[in-house]
Design an enzyme around this catalytic site. Structure first.
Site, PDB file in Angstrom:
ATOM      1  N   ASN A 130     -11.098  -5.072 -14.289  1.00  0.00           N
ATOM      2  CA  ASN A 130     -11.206  -4.140 -13.148  1.00  0.00           C
ATOM      3  C   ASN A 130      -9.886  -3.442 -12.824  1.00  0.00           C
ATOM      4  OD1 ASN A 130     -13.641  -6.142 -11.264  1.00  0.00           O
ATOM      5  ND2 ASN A 130     -13.979  -4.483 -12.720  1.00  0.00           N
ATOM      6  N   ASP A 147     -22.852  -7.721  -9.236  1.00  0.00           N
ATOM      7  CA  ASP A 147     -22.817  -6.393  -9.851  1.00  0.00           C
ATOM      8  C   ASP A 147     -23.764  -5.436  -9.130  1.00  0.00           C
ATOM      9  OD1 ASP A 147     -21.905  -4.535 -11.630  1.00  0.00           O
ATOM     10  OD2 ASP A 147     -23.090  -5.232 -13.330  1.00  0.00           O
TER      11      ASP A 147
HETATM   12  C1  FPP Z   1     -19.236  -4.965  -9.017  1.00  0.00           C
HETATM   13  O1  FPP Z   1     -19.963  -3.784  -8.714  1.00  0.00           O
HETATM   14  C2  FPP Z   1     -18.468  -5.434  -7.851  1.00  0.00           C
HETATM   15  C3  FPP Z   1     -17.103  -5.495  -7.789  1.00  0.00           C
HETATM   16  C4  FPP Z   1     -16.252  -5.109  -8.915  1.00  0.00           C
HETATM   17  C5  FPP Z   1     -16.373  -5.907  -6.549  1.00  0.00           C
HETATM   18  C6  FPP Z   1     -17.036  -6.936  -5.686  1.00  0.00           C
HETATM   19  C7  FPP Z   1     -16.139  -7.256  -4.545  1.00  0.00           C
HETATM   20  C8  FPP Z   1     -16.561  -7.521  -3.271  1.00  0.00           C
HETATM   21  C9  FPP Z   1     -17.971  -7.520  -2.887  1.00  0.00           C
HETATM   22  C10 FPP Z   1     -15.531  -7.831  -2.209  1.00  0.00           C
HETATM   23  C11 FPP Z   1     -15.149  -9.266  -2.247  1.00  0.00           C
HETATM   24  C12 FPP Z   1     -14.051  -9.558  -1.307  1.00  0.00           C
HETATM   25  C13 FPP Z   1     -13.957 -10.694  -0.604  1.00  0.00           C
HETATM   26  C14 FPP Z   1     -12.781 -10.927   0.278  1.00  0.00           C
HETATM   27  C15 FPP Z   1     -14.981 -11.736  -0.678  1.00  0.00           C
HETATM   28  P1  FPP Z   1     -19.710  -2.473  -9.582  1.00  0.00           P
HETATM   29  O2  FPP Z   1     -18.681  -1.649  -8.896  1.00  0.00           O
HETATM   30  O3  FPP Z   1     -19.370  -2.840 -10.994  1.00  0.00           O
HETATM   31  O4  FPP Z   1     -21.121  -1.805  -9.507  1.00  0.00           O
HETATM   32  P2  FPP Z   1     -21.794  -0.826 -10.595  1.00  0.00           P
HETATM   33  O5  FPP Z   1     -22.025  -1.647 -11.835  1.00  0.00           O
HETATM   34  O6  FPP Z   1     -23.047  -0.425  -9.925  1.00  0.00           O
HETATM   35  O7  FPP Z   1     -20.838   0.329 -10.809  1.00  0.00           O
END
Ligand code: FPP
Length: 249
Positions: free
Chosen positions: A69, A21
């Site tokens: 998501n 996160d």
């Molecule tokens: C959460 O941060 C993260 C995600 C929803 C996506 C994570 C995905 C990746 C790092 C890519 C993975 C892909 C591969 C092929 C391994 P958030 O957007 O919820 O952050 P926030 O809480 O700060 O808004």
């Protein structure tokens, strides 16, 4: 003494699950687009997979895209799907060379067909990897998983293949998307929130939890070592008393 040297190599958690996160907030603090936070997050996935393998971790399950998501703005959903494809294309050769096996859990039938195909190809091409399993949770939520198992078992009971009383923890667990893996020993959540957000509700029953304020793009080998050291300083009792655990009863 480095943090890595403080780790007891005989008691490294074999399976670590991570809620990655904080990508969005990391990007916002730098006046960047959220997708750039995810892009940096992908680089961290690369680093942490290798670091975890070097430390003797055998499986990493990463929450890369939850069922919930799908409700994000379409633009961000598209960017995340494109990132998965980009990540798979970029990483597959290195995964093969480094013994990293890809596994995927979740309702991937909801994902664009080209994403499904590329994931499937990577799963096949990396199937010989024995150093570490990188298990990506994509279009995954634990309530989806558990509901899906309930449907399967109800169908099998209606068809006379099983009796309702045959349903015990072992049979139920054999239908989990993670049935090919041991349950996680340690759950790490970055980004400062203290919740598990519909992730592996069954499998985390006896996992140790570790929360850090660090955003996922800032997470590094030192952060991973801190989490493992915290894990090693706990006593896992699995419902027993401390004395029973110490006497191995
Ligand atoms: C959460 O941060 C993260 C995600 C929803 C996506 C994570 C995905 C990746 C790092 C890519 C993975 C892909 C591969 C092929 C391994 P958030 O957007 O919820 O952050 P926030 O809480 O700060 O808004």
């Amino acid at each position: 003494m480095s943090l890595a040297e403080k780790i007891d190599m005989q008691r490294v958690p074999q399976h670590i699950a991570i809620i990655m996160d904080g990508n969005g907030r990391w990007a916002k603090e730098r006046n960047l687009d959220r997708s750039q936070g995810h892009r940096k997050g992908l680089d961290v996935v690369h680093e942490i997979t290798n670091d975890a393998a070097d430390l003797g971790v055998k499986c990493l399950t990463l929450y890369a895209f939850s069922t919930e998501n799908w409700n994000r703005p379409q633009e961000e959903v598209n960017a995340l799907m494109a990132l998965v494809v980009y990540g798979i294309e970029r990483e597959t050769p290195g995964m093969i060379a480094n013994g990293v096996r890809l596994s995927v859990i979740g309702d991937t039938s909801r994902m664009p067909i080209d994403v499904q195909q590329r994931l499937q190809r990577c799963i096949e091409e990396t199937s010989g990897g024995t150093r570490i399993t990188l298990n990506l949770a994509l279009s995954y939520s634990a309530r989806w998983e558990i509901t899906h198992i309930a449907q399967t078992l109800a169908r099998e009971a209606c068809e006379g293949k099983i009796k309702p009383e045959d349903i015990d923890e072992k049979l139920f667990a054999s239908h989990l998307t993670t049935a090919h893996l041991n349950d996680p020993d340690l759950l790490i959540r970055t980004g400062g929130e203290l919740r598990i957000s519909n992730f592996l509700l069954w499998q985390l029953s006896y996992a140790e939890f570790y929360f850090t304020d660090e955003y996922w793009p800032d997470f590094n080998k030192e952060s991973l070592c801190k989490a493992i050291i915290s894990y090693q300083n706990r006593e896992r009792r699995f419902g027993k008393t401390s004395e029973q655990v110490k006497n191995n009863k």
